[in-house]
Design a protein around this motif. Structure first.
Motif, PDB file in Angstrom:
ATOM      1  N   GLN A 144      -9.496  12.680   0.449  1.00  0.00           N
ATOM      2  CA  GLN A 144      -8.238  11.926   0.405  1.00  0.00           C
ATOM      3  C   GLN A 144      -8.446  10.566   1.163  1.00  0.00           C
ATOM      4  N   HIS A 145      -8.561   9.410   0.813  1.00  0.00           N
ATOM      5  CA  HIS A 145      -8.745   8.392   1.544  1.00  0.00           C
ATOM      6  C   HIS A 145      -7.738   7.720   2.281  1.00  0.00           C
ATOM      7  N   HIS A 146      -7.501   7.453   3.555  1.00  0.00           N
ATOM      8  CA  HIS A 146      -6.633   6.554   4.220  1.00  0.00           C
ATOM      9  C   HIS A 146      -7.277   5.681   5.151  1.00  0.00           C
ATOM     10  N   SER A 166       0.793  -1.201  -0.004  1.00  0.00           N
ATOM     11  CA  SER A 166      -0.149   0.009   0.128  1.00  0.00           C
ATOM     12  C   SER A 166       0.861   1.210   0.203  1.00  0.00           C
ATOM     13  N   THR A 182      -8.619  13.106  11.891  1.00  0.00           N
ATOM     14  CA  THR A 182      -8.871  12.179  10.796  1.00  0.00           C
ATOM     15  C   THR A 182      -9.982  11.024  10.835  1.00  0.00           C
ATOM     16  N   THR A 229       1.845   7.894   3.332  1.00  0.00           N
ATOM     17  CA  THR A 229       1.940   9.366   3.265  1.00  0.00           C
ATOM     18  C   THR A 229       2.688   9.685   4.478  1.00  0.00           C
ATOM     19  N   ARG A 241       4.833  11.205  -0.188  1.00  0.00           N
ATOM     20  CA  ARG A 241       4.116   9.852  -0.412  1.00  0.00           C
ATOM     21  C   ARG A 241       5.166   9.075  -1.201  1.00  0.00           C
ATOM     22  N   PRO A 296      -4.393   2.646   2.165  1.00  0.00           N
ATOM     23  CA  PRO A 296      -3.548   3.679   2.214  1.00  0.00           C
ATOM     24  C   PRO A 296      -3.208   4.039   3.764  1.00  0.00           C
ATOM     25  N   ALA A 297      -1.952   4.392   4.034  1.00  0.00           N
ATOM     26  CA  ALA A 297      -1.740   4.810   5.373  1.00  0.00           C
ATOM     27  C   ALA A 297      -1.208   6.144   5.505  1.00  0.00           C
ATOM     28  N   LEU A 298      -1.386   6.774   6.730  1.00  0.00           N
ATOM     29  CA  LEU A 298      -0.967   8.047   7.074  1.00  0.00           C
ATOM     30  C   LEU A 298      -0.153   7.847   8.222  1.00  0.00           C
TER      31      LEU A 298
END
Length: 217
Positions: A45-47, A2, A67, A5, A186, A147-149
């Motif tokens: 933005q999808h996380h 994945s 978030t 960011t 990213r 996706p990961a923050l």
């Protein structure tokens, strides 16, 4: 694999002389973080996941971003202890502790180089150990679903970029100096490896009335 960011924390206590005093957001740091969260929501933005280090400034940044994700705390995402390293280098080698931004800019590459060469006996951890823990954490996060923050610090972000871009130590140090508070970086999986597709992005601070909030410390 994945995409990730990386986000540097908001402005901390920039006048601090030790790690403990530095580790809290300023009022501006909270505002920067809130603006970043607003931006991410506005852009839809999808996380799926949120990670932070265990430092106070990381957790405060994540909280102010709002978030809606429960943060996963991981000490491997904690910053290198620059102030501790700087004091040790001063006492052991006589390298003066920087007193202003100009001195800091030339001092950081010296610290990084001495640390990499195991020349600082009072270092709280070896450079090789820091590099290894950062790489292990990022690899593990990349293997997760969605996706990961990752809310962390500038030194750690520069270390990640060192690894993916194969930077030497001086380039790594100068990259660390350039990283804005609450900037986005990213990493996207390409050909089985993580590649940088965004660096030091601060769209939430680009409006003229927010230029004052474009800080580095």
């Amino acid at each position: 694999m994945s995409h990730i960011t990386l986000i540097r924390h908001g402005q901390a206590n920039s006048g601090a002389q030790d790690e403990a005093s530095y580790d809290k957001l300023s009022a501006l740091g909270h505002q920067q973080s809130q603006w970043l969260g607003d931006h991410l929501r506005a852009q839809r933005q999808h996380h799926a996941r949120l990670y932070t280090g265990t430092l106070k400034r990381h957790m405060e940044t994540a909280a102010s971003m709002q978030t809606g994700l429960e943060p996963i705390e991981d000490a491997r995402l904690n910053e290198l202890e620059y102030l501790t390293l700087a004091r040790a280098l001063e006492s052991e080698k006589g390298v003066p502790f920087p007193q202003d931004q100009a001195a800091f800019t030339s001092h950081l590459p010296q610290v990084f180089a001495a640390w990499q060469n195991d020349e600082i006996k009072g270092a709280p951890e070896r450079f090789a150990d820091f590099e290894a823990r950062v790489l292990a954490a990022i690899k593990e996060i990349a293997q997760g679903e969605g996706p990961a923050l990752v809310v962390t610090s500038g030194g750690l972000i520069s270390m990640v970029m060192r690894q993916v871009l194969r930077l030497d130590i001086h380039a790594t140090a100068h990259m660390a100096l350039a990283i804005y508070n609450t900037s986005q970086h990213r990493l996207f999986p390409i050909g089985g490896n993580l590649s940088p597709t965004m660096f030091n992005a601060i769209p939430h601070l680009e409006n003229p009335d927010r230029h004052y909030a474009q800080t580095h410390v």
